[in-house]
Write a protein that holds these residues in place. Structure first.
Motif, PDB file in Angstrom:
ATOM      1  N   GLY A  56       6.874  11.879   8.476  1.00 11.76           N
ATOM      2  CA  GLY A  56       5.786  10.738   8.488  1.00 11.76           C
ATOM      3  C   GLY A  56       6.533   9.180   8.531  1.00 11.76           C
ATOM      4  N   ASN A  57       7.728   9.056   8.434  1.00 14.89           N
ATOM      5  CA  ASN A  57       8.549   7.723   8.694  1.00 14.89           C
ATOM      6  C   ASN A  57      10.065   8.147   8.971  1.00 14.89           C
ATOM      7  OD1 ASN A  57      10.320   7.099   6.240  1.00 14.89           O
ATOM      8  ND2 ASN A  57       8.380   7.673   5.454  1.00 14.89           N
ATOM      9  N   MET A  58      10.638   7.335   9.578  1.00  9.86           N
ATOM     10  CA  MET A  58      11.957   7.445   9.991  1.00  9.86           C
ATOM     11  C   MET A  58      12.978   7.738   9.234  1.00  9.86           C
ATOM     12  SD  MET A  58      13.339   8.098  13.003  1.00  9.86           S
ATOM     13  CE  MET A  58      14.766   9.105  12.813  1.00  9.86           C
ATOM     14  N   LEU A  59      12.783   6.943   7.903  1.00 10.59           N
ATOM     15  CA  LEU A  59      13.861   6.868   7.062  1.00 10.59           C
ATOM     16  C   LEU A  59      13.781   8.181   6.407  1.00 10.59           C
ATOM     17  CD1 LEU A  59      15.874   4.723   6.055  1.00 10.59           C
ATOM     18  CD2 LEU A  59      14.368   4.302   4.145  1.00 10.59           C
ATOM     19  N   ASN A  60      12.848   8.779   5.904  1.00  8.20           N
ATOM     20  CA  ASN A  60      12.499   9.928   5.294  1.00  8.20           C
ATOM     21  C   ASN A  60      13.048  11.224   6.203  1.00  8.20           C
ATOM     22  OD1 ASN A  60      11.319   9.629   2.894  1.00  8.20           O
ATOM     23  ND2 ASN A  60       9.238  10.119   3.544  1.00  8.20           N
ATOM     24  N   LEU A  61      12.792  10.970   7.708  1.00  9.26           N
ATOM     25  CA  LEU A  61      13.128  12.123   8.620  1.00  9.26           C
ATOM     26  C   LEU A  61      14.754  12.136   8.597  1.00  9.26           C
ATOM     27  CD1 LEU A  61      12.775  14.374  10.837  1.00  9.26           C
ATOM     28  CD2 LEU A  61      12.525  12.319  12.363  1.00  9.26           C
ATOM     29  N   HIS A  62      15.289  11.098   8.886  1.00  7.17           N
ATOM     30  CA  HIS A  62      16.839  10.788   8.992  1.00  7.17           C
ATOM     31  C   HIS A  62      17.423  11.569   7.960  1.00  7.17           C
ATOM     32  CE1 HIS A  62      20.410   9.069  10.838  1.00  7.17           C
ATOM     33  NE2 HIS A  62      20.900   8.634   9.490  1.00  7.17           N
ATOM     34  N   TYR A  63      16.984  11.138   6.593  1.00  5.35           N
ATOM     35  CA  TYR A  63      17.812  11.453   5.239  1.00  5.35           C
ATOM     36  C   TYR A  63      17.528  13.001   5.139  1.00  5.35           C
ATOM     37  CZ  TYR A  63      19.972   7.478   3.708  1.00  5.35           C
ATOM     38  OH  TYR A  63      20.701   6.083   3.512  1.00  5.35           O
ATOM     39  N   SER A  64      16.535  13.608   5.788  1.00  2.68           N
ATOM     40  CA  SER A  64      16.383  15.112   5.731  1.00  2.68           C
ATOM     41  C   SER A  64      17.020  15.822   6.912  1.00  2.68           C
ATOM     42  CB  SER A  64      14.626  15.379   5.743  1.00  2.68           C
ATOM     43  OG  SER A  64      14.291  14.576   4.590  1.00  2.68           O
ATOM     44  N   LEU A  65      16.853  15.202   8.150  1.00  2.00           N
ATOM     45  CA  LEU A  65      17.533  15.985   9.215  1.00  2.00           C
ATOM     46  C   LEU A  65      18.500  15.170  10.049  1.00  2.00           C
ATOM     47  CD1 LEU A  65      14.106  17.977  10.482  1.00  2.00           C
ATOM     48  CD2 LEU A  65      16.421  18.795   9.497  1.00  2.00           C
ATOM     49  N   ALA A  66      19.595  15.699  10.274  1.00  2.00           N
ATOM     50  CA  ALA A  66      20.484  14.937  11.159  1.00  2.00           C
ATOM     51  C   ALA A  66      20.346  14.933  12.617  1.00  2.00           C
ATOM     52  CB  ALA A  66      21.901  15.253  11.150  1.00  2.00           C
ATOM     53  N   TYR A  67      19.609  16.177  12.940  1.00  4.29           N
ATOM     54  CA  TYR A  67      19.233  16.409  14.242  1.00  4.29           C
ATOM     55  C   TYR A  67      17.659  17.116  14.236  1.00  4.29           C
ATOM     56  CZ  TYR A  67      24.417  16.151  14.689  1.00  4.29           C
ATOM     57  OH  TYR A  67      25.585  15.805  14.709  1.00  4.29           O
ATOM     58  N   PRO A  68      16.974  16.209  14.157  1.00  8.94           N
ATOM     59  CA  PRO A  68      15.443  16.672  14.176  1.00  8.94           C
ATOM     60  C   PRO A  68      15.012  17.351  15.436  1.00  8.94           C
ATOM     61  CG  PRO A  68      15.564  14.514  14.226  1.00  8.94           C
ATOM     62  CD  PRO A  68      17.055  14.665  13.997  1.00  8.94           C
ATOM     63  N   GLU A  69      15.466  17.168  16.710  1.00  8.35           N
ATOM     64  CA  GLU A  69      15.200  17.657  17.940  1.00  8.35           C
ATOM     65  C   GLU A  69      15.444  19.261  17.965  1.00  8.35           C
ATOM     66  OE1 GLU A  69      15.966  13.425  18.427  1.00  8.35           O
ATOM     67  OE2 GLU A  69      16.956  14.880  17.574  1.00  8.35           O
ATOM     68  N   LYS A  70      16.507  19.701  17.295  1.00 12.66           N
ATOM     69  CA  LYS A  70      16.830  20.948  17.221  1.00 12.66           C
ATOM     70  C   LYS A  70      15.637  21.810  16.531  1.00 12.66           C
ATOM     71  CE  LYS A  70      22.094  20.330  17.508  1.00 12.66           C
ATOM     72  NZ  LYS A  70      23.374  20.615  16.866  1.00 12.66           N
ATOM     73  N   LYS A  71      15.078  21.157  15.717  1.00 12.17           N
ATOM     74  CA  LYS A  71      14.015  22.020  15.058  1.00 12.17           C
ATOM     75  C   LYS A  71      12.699  21.665  15.664  1.00 12.17           C
ATOM     76  CE  LYS A  71      15.595  22.685  10.266  1.00 12.17           C
ATOM     77  NZ  LYS A  71      15.052  24.204  10.158  1.00 12.17           N
ATOM     78  N   GLY A  72      12.672  21.279  16.817  1.00 12.02           N
ATOM     79  CA  GLY A  72      11.564  20.601  17.805  1.00 12.02           C
ATOM     80  C   GLY A  72      10.706  19.778  17.068  1.00 12.02           C
TER      81      GLY A  72
END
Length: 650
Positions: A56-72
């Motif tokens: 939903g937003n970059m801050l949430n994503l970054h604090y949840s996943l260091a490498y989001p691309e690996k999860k598609g």
């Protein structure tokens, strides 16, 4: 005569056919188990839900996943988003933003709830059942909140977005080069994000929901503190340190980025805070008096929602207040027994008897070593201790733990606010809360169970903070080993009872102020029963609770829920009660709302009673700021006074 010959079937063909049938059966069996089973469908749905929520937003994503691309997962645009008008589904100030419109949020919540209701717990594995129950309760609670979101307050002196955002941005870790670019873009987006907050506050003002001038002044003071020395802002030094630690950029490129970062901070972030200050100042005098939610239209219902969402408990308010009153009575009774047996402790309480001075690292190491008796073992864990910058010390909590991304489980960072540490004993127990066996320990342990990704994103604050507060009682016990005094054990027991009483009193004040609409004078009458008459102390307590509804309950009620579960297990199991096994069950279920936790803990207990007794046993289940204004001498207040304040709620 016509002759005919029948050619026998090839043995190779028969064998091949049988192999094909066997293979087909195996494939269909696997598909039925993994592709078409309820478990596989549920796990696929929760993974899709996680990806939708986390991106939903970059801050949430970054604090949840260091490498989001690996999860598609594709990175969203690196902005903080906006707060929607007239309402938005914001449930966590640390999430920093939510860009959906109100109608989109309502539709998403409704659709998610309907989909979850198609799954039956009986058809899921034991590991998936708590997840289903937790998600159903979470989205049902969110659906009930939609009509009251104008009452949400994104700004407050210590827990507001404007106070927490600098810390979240400063701790924005650099795992890959793209993270640096995303961080700089997030800084640029602070200005439009604050503009949306200001628009939200203007809407609140027009509808009669804006904050009091007292709270406004405290928020403005916090903002001014952050921008007071722009050329030496602590974010500048932290950024340079992170670039150096990143270790993948030549010095020349680092110097360019450092200069660019400073320009963005001076020309975007600081002006964003200045504009927020000016915009909020223009609303002065349009707010309500400094009082609880009960005085607002819909405020009582919204407070009930906050209790559910913050504590993870669905216990009626009146039952909560009775339980809190009962705990105060029990704690004061225990304190009186200790003082009666050893009156000399009063002298030590007044002389500020304390632990020897210890470095935070040494305290955490000691705590790690002492948890083995009561808690399951953890593998060796790396962590870092840092101190809150002086510009933020006045407004942030005594300490806090930053959870790592789920795909790295590092870094584990504990922040200490030196301005709030009043004793060595308090530092020791604070680190038990934040570190071992508190937040850091609980986070790492649950991560090692390999839960569904959605369990990292949607949790229960009441469980998380309640666990860490419950843990403090063990922290005090462990601290007694470092007091070279025969009265050390009783001394730390008294200080823990004081801490427990404080939390219960503040939680009762929270209910009185926000559910019953108590004024400061009415709150003072409760505090007077415990010998608290200092006007400044009463004013500070009242104001903090007005600004942070349900915050104390999150810690206190969560702690009491864990305590009640433990008491229940001890009562049923007697001498067979094993604290390490009890804590392991709690930790394996993980952060869920208390009705869900109690349900699965009860199942564990029933299995144990069957195993021990050979038959089924009936099991009944009943069911931050750290303030030190209550002096330890409150234990001399006679026990009957702990019951008088119950009349305040009638």
């Amino acid at each position: 005569m016509k002759l005919s010959f029948h050619r026998p079937t090839s043995r190779i063909l028969i064998a091949g056919t049988l192999c094909l049938v066997f293979l087909l059966g195996t494939v269909l069996g696997w598909a039925n188990t993994h592709l078409f089973s309820a478990d596989s469908r549920f796990e696929q749905f929760t993974e899709e839900l996680f990806q939708k929520e986390v991106s939903g937003n970059m801050l949430n994503l970054h604090y949840s996943l260091a490498y989001p691309e690996k999860k598609g997962i594709q990175r969203p645009k690196a902005t903080l988003g906006t707060i929607s008008l007239p309402s938005s589904q914001l449930t966590d100030t640390s999430s920093a933003s939510l860009s959906n419109t109100s109608s989109e949020a309502e539709d998403f919540t409704s659709q998610t709830l309907k989909k979850l209701q198609t799954f039956k717990a009986s058809g899921l594995s034991e590991s998936n059942r708590p997840t289903l129950d937790m998600l159903l309760l979470y989205y049902k609670t969110q659906a009930d909140y939609q009509d009251y979101s104008i009452l949400y307050e994104p700004l407050s002196p210590s827990l507001g977005i404007q106070a927490q955002l600098p810390v979240l941005l400063a701790e924005y870790a650099f795992y890959q080069k793209q993270d640096i670019a995303d961080y700089l873009n997030l800084l640029v987006s602070v200005e439009p994000y604050f503009e949306s907050i200001l628009a939200f506050e203007q809407e609140k003002s027009q509808q009669g929901y804006f904050m009091s001038d007292t709270t406004l002044d405290r928020v403005l003071d916090q903002c001014r503190s952050f921008i007071k020395e722009p050329d030496s802002n602590y974010m500048l030094d932290i950024f340079a340190e992170k670039l150096k630690s990143f270790g993948k950029l030549p010095q020349k490129e680092q110097d360019i980025l450092i200069q660019k970062h400073k320009q963005i901070l001076l020309n975007k972030v600081i002006p964003a805070y200045q504009n927020l200050i000016l915009g909020l100042q223009s609303l002065r005098g349009t707010g309500r008096p400094s009082q609880g939610l009960a005085h607002l239209n819909g405020g009582k219902k919204y407070y009930e929602y906050l209790i559910k969402s913050q504590t993870g408990s669905y216990t009626p308010v009146r039952e909560m207040q009775k339980r809190l009153a009962g705990q105060i009575a029990a704690d004061m009774n225990n304190a009186q027994k200790i003082l009666k047996q050893n009156p000399s402790l009063l002298r030590k309480l007044n002389s500020h008897f304390d632990l020897p001075e210890m470095e935070p690292q040494d305290i955490l190491t000691a705590l790690c070593q002492k948890t083995g008796k009561d808690f399951p073992a953890l593998p060796e864990t790396d962590y870092t201790v840092r101190y809150v910058h002086r510009s933020m010390q006045e407004y942030l909590s005594p300490a806090f733990y930053l959870t790592p991304p789920l795909d790295t489980r590092t870094p584990n960072i504990i922040y200490i606010n030196p301005s709030d540490q009043r004793s060595n004993l308090e530092l020791f127990t604070t680190l038990s809360h934040e570190g071992f066996p508190g937040h850091l320990y609980q986070t790492i342990f649950f991560g090692n169970t390999e839960p569904s990704d959605i369990r990292y994103l949607i949790t229960s604050s009441g469980y998380i903070e309640g666990w860490a507060t419950y843990i403090e009682s063990y922290g005090y016990q462990y601290a007694s080993n470092y007091l070279d005094d025969n009265d050390g054990s009783d001394y730390v027991c008294l200080t823990w009872l004081n801490r427990s009483i404080n939390l219960c009193i503040y939680s009762l004040l929270d209910i009185g102020i926000h559910y019953y609409g108590w004024s400061q004078d009415e709150a003072a009458r409760l505090l007077k029963l415990f010998g608290i008459t200092n006007t400044n102390a009463i004013s500070e307590i009242y104001q903090y609770i007005v600004e942070t509804p349900a915050n104390y309950l999150k810690y206190c009620w969560g702690y009491l829920c864990f305590l009640d579960l433990k008491t229940e297990w001890q009562t049923v199991l007697g001498n067979n009660f094993n604290p390490k096994a009890f804590h392991q069950y709690l930790l394996e279920i993980g952060p869920v709302q208390f009705p869900v936790l109690q349900k699965y803990m009860q199942k564990h207990l029933q299995k144990l009673t069957v195993k021990e007794n050979g038959h089924s046993a009936a099991v009944n289940s009943d069911t931050k700021r750290r303030c030190s204004y209550l002096h330890l001498l409150l234990f001399s207040v006679i026990i009957k006074k702990s019951l008088q304040f119950q009349q305040c709620f009638r």
